[in-house]
Write a protein that holds these residues in place. Structure first.
Motif, mmCIF file in Angstrom:
data_model
loop_
_atom_site.group_PDB
_atom_site.id
_atom_site.type_symbol
_atom_site.label_atom_id
_atom_site.label_comp_id
_atom_site.label_asym_id
_atom_site.label_seq_id
_atom_site.Cartn_x
_atom_site.Cartn_y
_atom_site.Cartn_z
ATOM 1 N N ASP A 8 0.859 -1.193 0.000
ATOM 2 C CA ASP A 8 0.000 0.000 0.000
ATOM 3 C C ASP A 8 0.888 1.233 0.000
ATOM 4 O OD1 ASP A 8 -1.917 2.091 0.697
ATOM 5 O OD2 ASP A 8 -3.249 0.446 1.271
ATOM 6 N N ASP A 52 -3.277 -3.124 -2.216
ATOM 7 C CA ASP A 52 -4.088 -1.937 -2.481
ATOM 8 C C ASP A 52 -4.467 -1.910 -3.958
ATOM 9 O OD1 ASP A 52 -5.402 0.444 -2.082
ATOM 10 O OD2 ASP A 52 -3.601 1.673 -2.202
ATOM 11 N N LEU A 53 -5.706 -1.558 -4.232
ATOM 12 C CA LEU A 53 -6.181 -1.584 -5.611
ATOM 13 C C LEU A 53 -5.666 -0.399 -6.426
ATOM 14 C CD1 LEU A 53 -7.971 -3.087 -7.629
ATOM 15 C CD2 LEU A 53 -9.898 -1.727 -6.831
ATOM 16 N N VAL A 54 -5.595 0.785 -5.800
ATOM 17 C CA VAL A 54 -5.194 2.000 -6.523
ATOM 18 C C VAL A 54 -3.885 2.517 -5.940
ATOM 19 C CG1 VAL A 54 -5.835 4.344 -7.166
ATOM 20 C CG2 VAL A 54 -7.601 2.570 -6.983
ATOM 21 N N MET A 55 -2.818 2.452 -6.747
ATOM 22 C CA MET A 55 -1.496 2.927 -6.339
ATOM 23 C C MET A 55 -0.827 3.619 -7.510
ATOM 24 S SD MET A 55 0.051 -0.307 -4.162
ATOM 25 C CE MET A 55 -0.435 -1.522 -5.407
ATOM 26 N N GLY A 59 -0.886 -0.536 -10.919
ATOM 27 C CA GLY A 59 -2.063 -0.633 -10.072
ATOM 28 C C GLY A 59 -2.296 -2.039 -9.557
ATOM 29 N N THR A 80 -9.515 -1.763 -0.916
ATOM 30 C CA THR A 80 -10.105 -0.781 -1.815
ATOM 31 C C THR A 80 -10.904 0.270 -1.064
ATOM 32 O OG1 THR A 80 -11.648 -0.528 -3.669
ATOM 33 C CG2 THR A 80 -12.118 -2.280 -2.116
ATOM 34 N N THR A 84 -14.416 2.057 -5.339
ATOM 35 C CA THR A 84 -13.844 1.075 -6.261
ATOM 36 C C THR A 84 -14.232 -0.354 -5.895
ATOM 37 O OG1 THR A 84 -11.806 1.056 -4.954
ATOM 38 C CG2 THR A 84 -11.868 2.525 -6.855
ATOM 39 N N ASN A 87 -14.535 -2.752 -8.801
ATOM 40 C CA ASN A 87 -13.252 -3.251 -9.285
ATOM 41 C C ASN A 87 -12.727 -4.368 -8.389
ATOM 42 O OD1 ASN A 87 -13.127 -1.530 -11.476
ATOM 43 N ND2 ASN A 87 -12.030 0.066 -10.354
#
Length: 215
Positions: A8, A52-55, A59, A80, A84, A87
């Motif tokens: 993350d 973590d989904l969004v980085m 990603g 998430t 999201t 996703n």
């Protein structure tokens, strides 16, 4: 011990997750980028990745695909935000075991991690017990007693094994020791019999399955 990798880019959240899991007695490593996580997975074995989904950069979805290819036995829990969750569900369709929605409670993190780790242990047991030689050995009570005796007492001489089993028929004991050696569960170093790494793994699997059947 099974190891967990927390990935993350949010340092505060990452360090908090690592601390919570470590306080529960789990072995945890943290890193801030997906590409760094892949490097760690190439050099070490992790039972679970909290991803973590969004980085920034790579990603979570791309990282998940690469993790599944690089370490198929490694479980992944996606982390998430509310926006999201769709996703995250899509990620589960691509092989993730579960997902956590931020913000989550400590209890949710621990429960999800322990549940997925147990799934990983169960699958590892199934893989280890798949071989015919393993099943043949475990089907015999005396062989199981020999394995558990070596686990409890450590390396033993032949006569010590006979006394531990309380069996006077040395031919019978020698026969079962031969079967266990051929299966790769024990080895003989000079006059001492001891468990191999495969033997220790089999015993862990047996104990795990016994706990599941008893629960």
């Amino acid at each position: 011990m099974q190891k967990i990798l927390v990935v993350d880019d949010d340092q505060d959240l990452r360090e908090s997750m690592v601390e919570i899991l470590q306080d529960a007695g789990l072995a945890v490593t943290g890193c801030e980028r997906a590409d760094k996580a892949l490097v760690l997975l190439e050099s070490d074995s992790f039972a679970l990745v909290l991803l973590d989904l969004v980085m920034p950069g790579m990603g979570g979805m791309e990282a998940l695909s690469r993790i599944r290819a690089l370490a198929p036995a490694t479980k992944v829990i996606m982390v998430t935000a509310f926006s999201t969750t769709e996703n995250a569900v899509a990620a589960m369709r691509q092989g993730a075991s579960d997902y956590l929605v931020k913000p989550f409670r400590n209890e949710e993190l621990l429960a999800a991690s322990k549940r997925v780790l147990e799934e990983a242990r169960f699958e590892a047991c199934g893989a280890a017990l798949d071989a015919e030689s393993a099943l043949n050995c475990l089907a015999n009570t005396l062989r199981r007693q020999i394995l558990f005796g070596l686990k409890t007492c450590g390396p033993l001489r032949f006569m010590e094994i006979c006394r531990h089993l309380n069996i006077a028929d040395h031919t019978k004991v020698n026969f079962h020791l031969k079967i266990l050696r051929e299966a790769g569960f024990i080895e003989q170093d000079e006059k001492l019999y001891q468990l191999t790494a495969r033997g220790r793994q089999i015993l862990e699997c047996v104990q795990f399955l016994m706990r599941r059947l008893g629960s």
